[in-house]
Design a protein around this motif. Structure first.
Motif, short mmCIF file in Angstrom:
data_model
loop_
_atom_site.label_atom_id
_atom_site.label_comp_id
_atom_site.label_asym_id
_atom_site.label_seq_id
_atom_site.Cartn_x
_atom_site.Cartn_y
_atom_site.Cartn_z
N VAL A 25 34.28 31.89 51.27
CA VAL A 25 33.98 31.66 49.83
C VAL A 25 34.67 32.56 49.15
O VAL A 25 35.13 33.70 49.50
CB VAL A 25 32.48 31.83 49.77
CG1 VAL A 25 31.60 30.52 50.20
CG2 VAL A 25 31.72 32.92 50.09
N ARG A 26 35.14 32.04 47.84
CA ARG A 26 35.56 33.15 46.88
C ARG A 26 34.82 32.63 45.71
O ARG A 26 34.21 31.49 45.23
CB ARG A 26 36.97 32.50 46.75
CG ARG A 26 38.14 33.13 47.83
CD ARG A 26 38.35 34.52 47.69
NE ARG A 26 39.31 34.76 48.64
CZ ARG A 26 39.10 35.96 49.22
NH1 ARG A 26 38.59 37.08 48.89
NH2 ARG A 26 40.10 36.32 50.32
N GLY A 52 35.16 37.72 47.73
CA GLY A 52 34.59 36.70 48.15
C GLY A 52 34.51 37.02 49.90
O GLY A 52 34.80 38.04 50.30
N GLY A 53 34.16 36.22 50.92
CA GLY A 53 34.17 36.60 52.08
C GLY A 53 33.56 35.42 53.09
O GLY A 53 33.77 34.37 52.60
N ALA A 61 26.78 27.64 49.73
CA ALA A 61 28.25 28.25 49.44
C ALA A 61 28.16 28.86 48.15
O ALA A 61 28.67 30.21 47.92
CB ALA A 61 29.39 27.16 49.23
N ALA A 62 27.44 28.50 47.13
CA ALA A 62 27.25 29.40 45.79
C ALA A 62 26.39 30.63 46.37
O ALA A 62 26.74 31.59 45.64
CB ALA A 62 26.62 28.42 44.90
N GLU A 63 25.58 30.41 46.96
CA GLU A 63 24.58 31.64 47.32
C GLU A 63 25.33 32.85 48.28
O GLU A 63 25.30 33.94 47.67
CB GLU A 63 23.33 31.26 48.23
CG GLU A 63 22.42 30.70 47.45
CD GLU A 63 21.08 29.96 48.27
OE1 GLU A 63 20.18 29.72 47.80
OE2 GLU A 63 21.51 29.65 49.33
N SER A 64 26.20 32.11 48.96
CA SER A 64 27.21 33.15 49.69
C SER A 64 28.03 33.80 49.04
O SER A 64 28.30 34.97 48.93
CB SER A 64 27.87 32.47 50.88
OG SER A 64 27.07 31.99 52.08
N GLN A 67 26.43 36.48 46.65
CA GLN A 67 26.14 37.67 47.79
C GLN A 67 27.39 38.43 48.03
O GLN A 67 27.31 39.93 47.83
CB GLN A 67 25.59 37.30 49.10
CG GLN A 67 25.27 38.39 50.17
CD GLN A 67 24.13 39.38 49.65
OE1 GLN A 67 23.37 38.90 48.93
NE2 GLN A 67 24.21 40.62 49.73
N GLU A 68 28.32 37.77 48.18
CA GLU A 68 29.62 38.50 48.58
C GLU A 68 30.15 39.36 47.24
O GLU A 68 30.60 40.60 47.23
CB GLU A 68 30.82 37.64 48.84
CG GLU A 68 30.46 37.06 50.33
CD GLU A 68 30.91 38.14 51.51
OE1 GLU A 68 31.36 39.08 51.13
OE2 GLU A 68 30.20 37.83 52.40
N LEU A 69 29.87 38.68 45.96
CA LEU A 69 30.35 39.53 44.79
C LEU A 69 29.49 40.60 44.37
O LEU A 69 30.00 41.64 44.40
CB LEU A 69 30.19 38.39 43.68
CG LEU A 69 30.33 38.98 42.31
CD1 LEU A 69 31.73 39.36 41.93
CD2 LEU A 69 30.12 37.83 41.22
N ARG A 70 28.16 40.48 44.70
CA ARG A 70 27.49 41.78 44.86
C ARG A 70 27.86 42.80 45.60
O ARG A 70 27.88 43.98 45.13
CB ARG A 70 25.97 41.20 44.99
CG ARG A 70 25.46 40.41 43.85
CD ARG A 70 23.87 40.23 44.22
NE ARG A 70 23.20 39.33 43.03
CZ ARG A 70 22.27 38.60 43.09
NH1 ARG A 70 21.63 38.38 44.41
NH2 ARG A 70 21.72 38.05 42.02
N GLU A 71 28.19 42.24 46.83
CA GLU A 71 28.47 43.46 47.82
C GLU A 71 29.80 44.29 47.48
O GLU A 71 29.84 45.32 47.47
CB GLU A 71 28.82 42.95 49.20
CG GLU A 71 27.50 42.40 49.73
CD GLU A 71 27.58 41.81 51.36
OE1 GLU A 71 28.67 41.69 51.45
OE2 GLU A 71 26.62 41.29 51.95
N GLU A 72 30.85 43.38 47.01
CA GLU A 72 31.80 43.90 46.50
C GLU A 72 32.22 44.68 45.15
O GLU A 72 33.28 45.40 45.25
CB GLU A 72 33.20 42.82 46.88
CG GLU A 72 33.25 42.20 48.14
CD GLU A 72 34.51 41.19 48.13
OE1 GLU A 72 34.99 40.91 47.67
OE2 GLU A 72 34.39 40.74 49.47
#
Length: 76
Positions: A25-26, A52-53, A61-64, A67-72
């Motif tokens: 996802v991006r 993304g990741g 996909a939206a939740e992933s 989550q990736e945005l928050r992590e990065e």
């Protein structure tokens, strides 16, 4: 040595056809003043890119992507 070369070629062929499919996802995120959020990873290409990741099991996909945005960006 020839047996190793053939074994290596067979292994490459096997992984070429049997490798697992990876879904990712991006996210296009905007700041409050409408600037696009970009990240630069410490691995791989030094270019700036959208956060993304990998698609996280059990999440949409939206939740992933969220989550990736928050992590990065460091927002847990």
């Amino acid at each position: 040595p020839m047996l190793y070369r053939w074994g290596h070629r067979l292994r490459l062929l096997y992984f070429y056809f049997r490798r697992p499919a990876v879904q990712g996802v991006r996210a296009i995120a905007l700041t409050p003043d409408n600037q696009v959020v970009l990240v630069r990873h410490t691995y791989g290409s030094p270019a700036w890119m959208l956060p993304g990741g990998g698609l996280i099991a059990g999440l949409s996909a939206a939740e992933s992507a969220l989550q990736e945005l928050r992590e990065e960006i460091g927002m847990q």
